[in-house]
Design an enzyme around this catalytic site. Structure first.
Site, mmCIF file in Angstrom:
data_model
loop_
_atom_site.group_PDB
_atom_site.id
_atom_site.type_symbol
_atom_site.label_atom_id
_atom_site.label_comp_id
_atom_site.label_asym_id
_atom_site.label_seq_id
_atom_site.Cartn_x
_atom_site.Cartn_y
_atom_site.Cartn_z
ATOM 1 N N GLU A 129 73.072 7.491 83.922
ATOM 2 C CA GLU A 129 72.115 7.415 85.107
ATOM 3 C C GLU A 129 72.749 8.801 85.653
ATOM 4 O OE1 GLU A 129 69.306 6.036 87.727
ATOM 5 O OE2 GLU A 129 69.363 7.393 86.303
ATOM 6 N N THR A 182 65.212 14.307 90.702
ATOM 7 C CA THR A 182 66.272 13.617 91.452
ATOM 8 C C THR A 182 67.522 14.382 92.086
ATOM 9 O OG1 THR A 182 65.915 11.589 90.262
ATOM 10 C CG2 THR A 182 67.766 11.523 91.890
#
Length: 307
Positions: A129, A182
């Site tokens: 991630e 993100t």
């Protein structure tokens, strides 16, 4: 013991308004499929990717990075091949990178006889991630692995709390077909916030957790407010305020930005309300040039699973 496994790795909604970087929930009918296979050839090898153009090199792929972290810790007497059937669009805000990061380590763990628990798997998945978002966080990873609602109590050491999901709670998610990375979305957040905003935010988070524990839909409705992140990130999402206003007028308990966007989520009591919310979302974007997808999902209390 099996040498091959096919899995469903679900999409997730993170932040859930007032729970920035700590709260998330798991979706039921949206997700990636992956095949993980034990091989005699040592190492991690991504052999097939369908759906989106992603790197095959393990060290450049989210699924590969988390798999490598687990592989280096385990040092098994075998290798693994990974096939990725990507249904969650990268940059959509519903946990695309988390689904990849979780899928590889979950599959490897099953094929190795489940030596690691869910928290340990989340720890490996964090490494993947971090490749996508440039920082270590678990608010998408945890619900994908544990299912339902999860609260990340701590990253170091990693501690995840499972939060009950009210029986009749549904999520409606609209994904405008634009991309928000993100890392870029995080860069626009303030480094400091006014004390009164912080007090309001943690009050909302505490009452939301209580509402979920007690299935108090009215309290959930009063708690789904974000005074810290939403005012900044909502500027990146076209027609965000119109969508939010429309869904609240059509039965939603609350709404907010899913992850870092551009997807917008709404929570509703009952399938009928969730479908009304879907119509309201659709109406707003149908009057624009922006293409979109909408999903209605019950909260998935199982999480990632073997197909």
């Amino acid at each position: 013991m099996k040498n091959e496994i096919k899995i469903f790795s679900p999409a997730t909604v993170a932040n859930l308004a007032c729970g920035f970087d700590v709260l998330g929930c798991c979706l039921d009918n949206i997700g990636d499929e992956m095949i993980i296979r034990k091989t005699d050839k040592k190492g991690i090898h991504i052999t097939k990717i369908e759906g989106f153009d992603l790197p095959f090199e393990a060290e450049l792929n989210v699924a590969g990075v988390s798999a490598l972290a687990m592989y280096e810790a385990t040092k098994p007497d075998c290798g693994f091949e990974i096939e990725i059937y990507k249904n969650i669009k990268p940059g959509s805000g519903i946990g695309s990178s988390a689904a990849s990061a979780v899928g590889s380590v979950f599959g490897m763990n099953v094929l190795l006889g489940n030596p690691y628990n869910k928290t340990e798997l989340t720890q490996f998945a964090i490494k993947g991630e971090a490749l996508a978002s440039k920082c270590e966080h678990a608010d998408n990873l945890a619900p994908a692995i544990f299912g339902g609602f999860t609260l990340v109590k701590s990253i170091s050491p990693l501690e995840i709390l499972e939060i009950p999901s009210p029986e009749d709670l549904y999520a409606t998610i609209i994904h405008p077909q634009i991309e928000i990375k993100t890392s870029e979305s995080r860069a626009m957040l303030p480094k400091e916030v006014p004390l009164q905003d912080a007090i309001t935010q943690w009050s909302n988070l505490g009452s939301l957790i209580h509402g979920l524990h007690t299935s108090d839909y009215n309290l959930i409705k009063k708690s789904l407010h974000d005074v810290i992140v939403e005012p900044h990130r909502s500027k990146l999402i076209p027609h965000y305020n119109e969508v939010k206003k429309a869904v609240l007028q059509n039965g939603a308990l609350g709404a907010g930005i899913s992850g870092s966007g551009p997807s917008i989520f709404a929570l509703s009591k009952g399938l009928e309300n969730a479908k009304n919310v879907k119509e309201a979302m659709s109406k707003v974007y149908s009057e624009t040039e922006i293409k979109f997808e909408i999903h209605v999902s019950k909260i998935n209390t199982e999480g990632i699973k073997i197909l």
